[in-house]
Write an enzyme that holds these catalytic residues in place. Structure first.
Site, mmCIF file in Angstrom:
data_model
loop_
_atom_site.group_PDB
_atom_site.id
_atom_site.type_symbol
_atom_site.label_atom_id
_atom_site.label_comp_id
_atom_site.label_asym_id
_atom_site.label_seq_id
_atom_site.Cartn_x
_atom_site.Cartn_y
_atom_site.Cartn_z
ATOM 1 N N SER A 139 -8.393 8.592 -6.704
ATOM 2 C CA SER A 139 -8.339 9.390 -7.938
ATOM 3 C C SER A 139 -9.265 8.743 -8.946
ATOM 4 C CB SER A 139 -6.903 9.413 -8.481
ATOM 5 O OG SER A 139 -6.852 9.939 -9.797
ATOM 6 N N TYR A 152 0.535 4.584 -10.931
ATOM 7 C CA TYR A 152 -0.377 5.499 -10.240
ATOM 8 C C TYR A 152 -1.792 4.935 -10.255
ATOM 9 C CZ TYR A 152 -2.681 9.893 -8.950
ATOM 10 O OH TYR A 152 -3.440 10.853 -8.323
#
Length: 274
Positions: A139, A152
């Site tokens: 990501s 995350y």
């Protein structure tokens, strides 16, 4: 040349499904792994319209034995696999002081160790074949510093680092590596997201819904990266610009920019509901 073969974890929905459909349209044999049997069946039904070889395997990336079973199935039925996409992932959001360590363990087990297990299990097969390609889905959160998403961010940054390491480690074995770093885009990631801040969930949902980049767009860029054996796949222009800022600007200017973004995100999260 024989038909090429791809295996995709988390392949029954979201980005994984888009990747599966993109490669199926190109005539590849497509095997998807997932923990949702109903969605797996639906996706295979859609794939069989596009390719004569589509298969679903129940595969939980927190279980090394599931990935080993997948590699054995691919070896026995398709003679191996050319591309492995380590795509399965989850999200977690919240302030550092609010997030339980159990949530850190949960996200790292899936987002990081799920990719590690996929690479560990399939590398011997790739070496025996003399070729292979890992596509690891990270990501932009792994390259930037998205506020209130420390677990995350850390999980995805580790996937980037792992991918960079394996690109060097496996090059002499003719094994390619790509790392995919999208920003926000509309997907079903929010379904499994854990958060200590309901307002933050609402703010993130808005960002996901507003993205002009779709899962199909990202899948197409992944397909191109596999064809060209490209490493970084950075689908969002704004994300690429922010990453360039981080690398080139003095640290104090970049942190000032990110702190403004933090305040803006906090404002969205704390806005009263209407």
């Amino acid at each position: 040349m024989s038909t090429q073969r791809i295996f995709i974890t988390g392949g029954a929905s979201g980005l994984g499904r888009s990747i599966a459909l993109r490669f199926a349209r190109a005539g590849w044999r497509v095997c998807i792994g997932d923990v949702n049997d109903a969605r797996g069946a639906e996706t295979v039904a859609a794939l069989t319209v596009l390719t004569s070889h589509a298969h679903y395997l129940r595969c939980d990336v927190t279980r090394e034995e599931d990935l080993r079973s997948a590699s054995e199935w691919l070896a026995s039925n398709w003679g191996g696999v050319d591309v492995v996409v380590n795509n399965a992932g989850v999200a977690q959001a919240g302030a550092i002081e609010d997030v339980e360590l159990s949530d850190w363990e949960w996200i790292l087990d899936i987002n990081l160790l799920g990719v590690v297990r996929g690479c560990k299990v399939f590398t011997p097969m790739f070496k025996r074949q003399g070729h292979g390609h890992f596509v690891n889905v990270a990501s932009m959160a792994g390259l930037l510093d998205v506020p209130k998403m420390s677990s995350y961010n850390a999980s995805k940054a580790a996937v980037v680092s792992l991918s960079e390491t394996l690109q060097n480690e496996l090059a002499d074995d003719h094994i390619a590596v790509s790392v995919v770093c999208p920003s926000f885009f509309k997907t079903n990631l929010a379904e499994s997201m854990r958060t200590t801040d309901p307002g933050l969930r609402k703010a993130l949902d808005k960002l996901l819904d507003r993205s002009p980049v779709t899962a199909d767009d990202i899948a197409d860029q992944i397909f191109q990266a596999v064809e060209k054996r490209g490493f970084y796949v950075l689908p969002h222009r704004e994300g690429r610009q922010a990453w360039l800022m981080k690398r080139l600007l003095p640290r104090e200017l970049y942190t000032s920019f990110m702190q403004k973004r933090t305040r803006k995100l906090r404002g969205h999260a704390e806005a009263p509901r209407t």
